[in-house]
Motif scaffolding. Structure first.
Motif, PDB file in Angstrom:
ATOM      1  N   SER A   1      40.088  48.848  49.688  1.00  0.00           N
ATOM      2  CA  SER A   1      39.046  48.601  48.689  1.00  0.00           C
ATOM      3  C   SER A   1      39.633  47.911  47.466  1.00  0.00           C
ATOM      4  O   SER A   1      40.841  47.954  47.215  1.00  0.00           O
ATOM      5  CB  SER A   1      38.382  49.917  48.267  1.00  0.00           C
ATOM      6  OG  SER A   1      39.343  50.777  47.659  1.00  0.00           O
TER       7      SER A   1
ATOM      8  N   ASP B   1      39.180  47.077  43.117  1.00  0.00           N
ATOM      9  CA  ASP B   1      38.673  47.730  41.902  1.00  0.00           C
ATOM     10  C   ASP B   1      37.495  46.982  41.300  1.00  0.00           C
ATOM     11  O   ASP B   1      36.937  47.414  40.296  1.00  0.00           O
ATOM     12  CB  ASP B   1      39.789  47.890  40.871  1.00  0.00           C
ATOM     13  CG  ASP B   1      40.380  46.551  40.436  1.00  0.00           C
ATOM     14  OD1 ASP B   1      40.040  45.519  41.047  1.00  0.00           O
ATOM     15  OD2 ASP B   1      41.200  46.534  39.498  1.00  0.00           O
ATOM     16  N   HIS B   2      37.134  45.812  41.870  1.00  0.00           N
ATOM     17  CA  HIS B   2      35.934  45.088  41.469  1.00  0.00           C
ATOM     18  C   HIS B   2      35.118  44.782  42.716  1.00  0.00           C
ATOM     19  O   HIS B   2      35.667  44.442  43.755  1.00  0.00           O
ATOM     20  CB  HIS B   2      36.276  43.768  40.760  1.00  0.00           C
ATOM     21  CG  HIS B   2      36.845  43.942  39.388  1.00  0.00           C
ATOM     22  ND1 HIS B   2      38.111  44.418  39.176  1.00  0.00           N
ATOM     23  CD2 HIS B   2      36.311  43.709  38.159  1.00  0.00           C
ATOM     24  CE1 HIS B   2      38.358  44.458  37.870  1.00  0.00           C
ATOM     25  NE2 HIS B   2      37.267  44.036  37.233  1.00  0.00           N
ATOM     26  N   GLU B   3      33.813  44.877  42.591  1.00  0.00           N
ATOM     27  CA  GLU B   3      32.957  44.598  43.737  1.00  0.00           C
ATOM     28  C   GLU B   3      32.746  43.101  43.947  1.00  0.00           C
ATOM     29  O   GLU B   3      32.426  42.668  45.043  1.00  0.00           O
ATOM     30  CB  GLU B   3      31.599  45.295  43.561  1.00  0.00           C
ATOM     31  CG  GLU B   3      31.700  46.819  43.593  1.00  0.00           C
ATOM     32  CD  GLU B   3      30.331  47.469  43.491  1.00  0.00           C
ATOM     33  OE1 GLU B   3      29.333  46.727  43.340  1.00  0.00           O
ATOM     34  OE2 GLU B   3      30.263  48.702  43.565  1.00  0.00           O
ATOM     35  N   GLU B   4      32.917  42.308  42.863  1.00  0.00           N
ATOM     36  CA  GLU B   4      32.718  40.872  42.976  1.00  0.00           C
ATOM     37  C   GLU B   4      33.596  40.155  41.967  1.00  0.00           C
ATOM     38  O   GLU B   4      34.178  40.780  41.074  1.00  0.00           O
ATOM     39  CB  GLU B   4      31.248  40.503  42.749  1.00  0.00           C
ATOM     40  CG  GLU B   4      30.698  40.975  41.421  1.00  0.00           C
ATOM     41  CD  GLU B   4      29.212  40.738  41.275  1.00  0.00           C
ATOM     42  OE1 GLU B   4      28.749  40.665  40.131  1.00  0.00           O
ATOM     43  OE2 GLU B   4      28.531  40.604  42.317  1.00  0.00           O
TER      44      GLU B   4
ATOM     45  N   ASP C   1      34.528  38.083  38.784  1.00  0.00           N
ATOM     46  CA  ASP C   1      33.994  37.921  37.436  1.00  0.00           C
ATOM     47  C   ASP C   1      34.141  36.449  37.027  1.00  0.00           C
ATOM     48  O   ASP C   1      35.251  35.939  36.894  1.00  0.00           O
ATOM     49  CB  ASP C   1      34.759  38.826  36.465  1.00  0.00           C
ATOM     50  CG  ASP C   1      34.134  38.825  35.072  1.00  0.00           C
ATOM     51  OD1 ASP C   1      33.290  37.955  34.786  1.00  0.00           O
ATOM     52  OD2 ASP C   1      34.505  39.704  34.263  1.00  0.00           O
TER      53      ASP C   1
END
Length: 308
Positions: free
Chosen positions: A68, A70-73, A75
């Motif tokens: 995983s 630490d950011h979903e997308e 920036d």
């Protein structure tokens, strides 16, 4: 007998198999491998960009339990950013990988598409300066406040900006493009050139040196100068020019030119006149010099006249 021995061997092997455990992965070696395809480390992205966060985790000595970020997308706001991906295998071995990237506005450049006028002089018709930006946005052309030789209001080059030359001096012109929400300001480019003075012309007439140089001599000189009428250039009398008359290098007198007549609808005649006694020491001279030293607008000029 052989059957008994075979049975004994079989039982022994089975017993050993039960006692000796199977080989297992060492949890202290072979961590998971992490690959981050987008964004790549050190990359530059743009504020109007788009694209998914793209990463994957590969097992090392043990299968992957979790993978995983630490950011979903990604920036896409302007500035410096970082994304960290964490992988853990079933043996509890953890690996991390971080990429750093920068988000910026699109760069652009601006350039003049016209060259400064060669031999520019004050009073001439305007210089129509043009400039374009690589972004396709309109460039702005302005005159630097430090300019002494040109003037003009800052405006978009659509397609040009008129630059006038009201006085001799240095002309400094800038081209800029301020940018937008997605395009960065362009680095300023500058044109610098000199705006020269106009030419002046002095012409003389014969002058009587008087008896033995002891009676006054009348000196007379006409002063003309280049000037502009619309897009054309004419030569006309220049009133207010101080003319100095000398004989043998010695100043005799000086006077300012005044208008004494007209030479048509666009020109006048300007003459400087003064009287002086040249003296016995210069009575044998047969010439004099009339000179205009120049001023803020015009170049100097001189002419030689006859003494008789």
């Amino acid at each position: 007998m052989n059957r008994a021995r075979a049975l004994l061997i079989t039982l022994t092997v089975a017993a050993l198999a039960a006692v000796v455990p199977a080989a297992s992965a060492d949890p202290g070696s072979g961590p998971p491998t992490i690959t981050i395809n987008n964004p790549q480390d050190g990359s530059v992205l743009y504020v109007d960009g788009h694209g998914p966060l793209d990463f994957s985790c590969a097992p090392g000595a043990a299968p992957i339990a979790s993978c995983s970020a630490d950011h979903e997308e990604i920036d896409y706001s302007e500035g410096e950013h970082a994304i960290t991906v964490t992988a853990e295998d079933t043996a509890g071995v953890v690996a991390t990988k971080t990429v750093h990237y920068r988000v910026a506005k699109h760069p652009q450049t601006v350039a003049f598409t016209t060259d400064p006028p060669e031999g520019a002089t004050w009073g001439r018709f305007p210089y129509f300066a043009e400039a374009t930006a690589s972004s396709g946005l309109k460039a702005t052309i302005s005159v630097d406040p430090a300019s002494t030789g040109c003037a003009g209001e800052a405006a978009e080059a659509d397609p040009f900006v008129a630059i006038s030359f009201p006085h001799p001096g240095t002309c400094i012109i800038h081209a800029d493009q301020a940018g937008t929400d997605t395009v960065a300001p362009a680095p300023r480019v500058t044109q610098t050139f000199e705006v020269g003075k106009l030419k002046s012309y002095v012409s003389t007439t014969k002058a009587s040196k008087g008896l033995l140089g002891l009676t006054p001599t009348t000196f007379r000189a006409e002063v003309d100068a280049d000037t502009f009428f619309g897009p054309g250039q004419v030569v006309s009398g220049y009133p207010g020019a101080t003319v100095t008359f000398s004989v043998g290098g010695k100043k005799m007198c000086s006077a300012k030119s005044v208008v004494v007549g007209t030479d048509g609808p666009f020109t006048v005649t300007a003459v400087a006149t003064c009287k002086a006694t040249i003296g016995l020491g210069h009575a044998l001279r047969n010439s004099y010099v009339a000179s205009f030293a120049g001023d803020d607008l015009y170049l100097p000029s001189s002419a030689t006249g006859k003494l008789q």
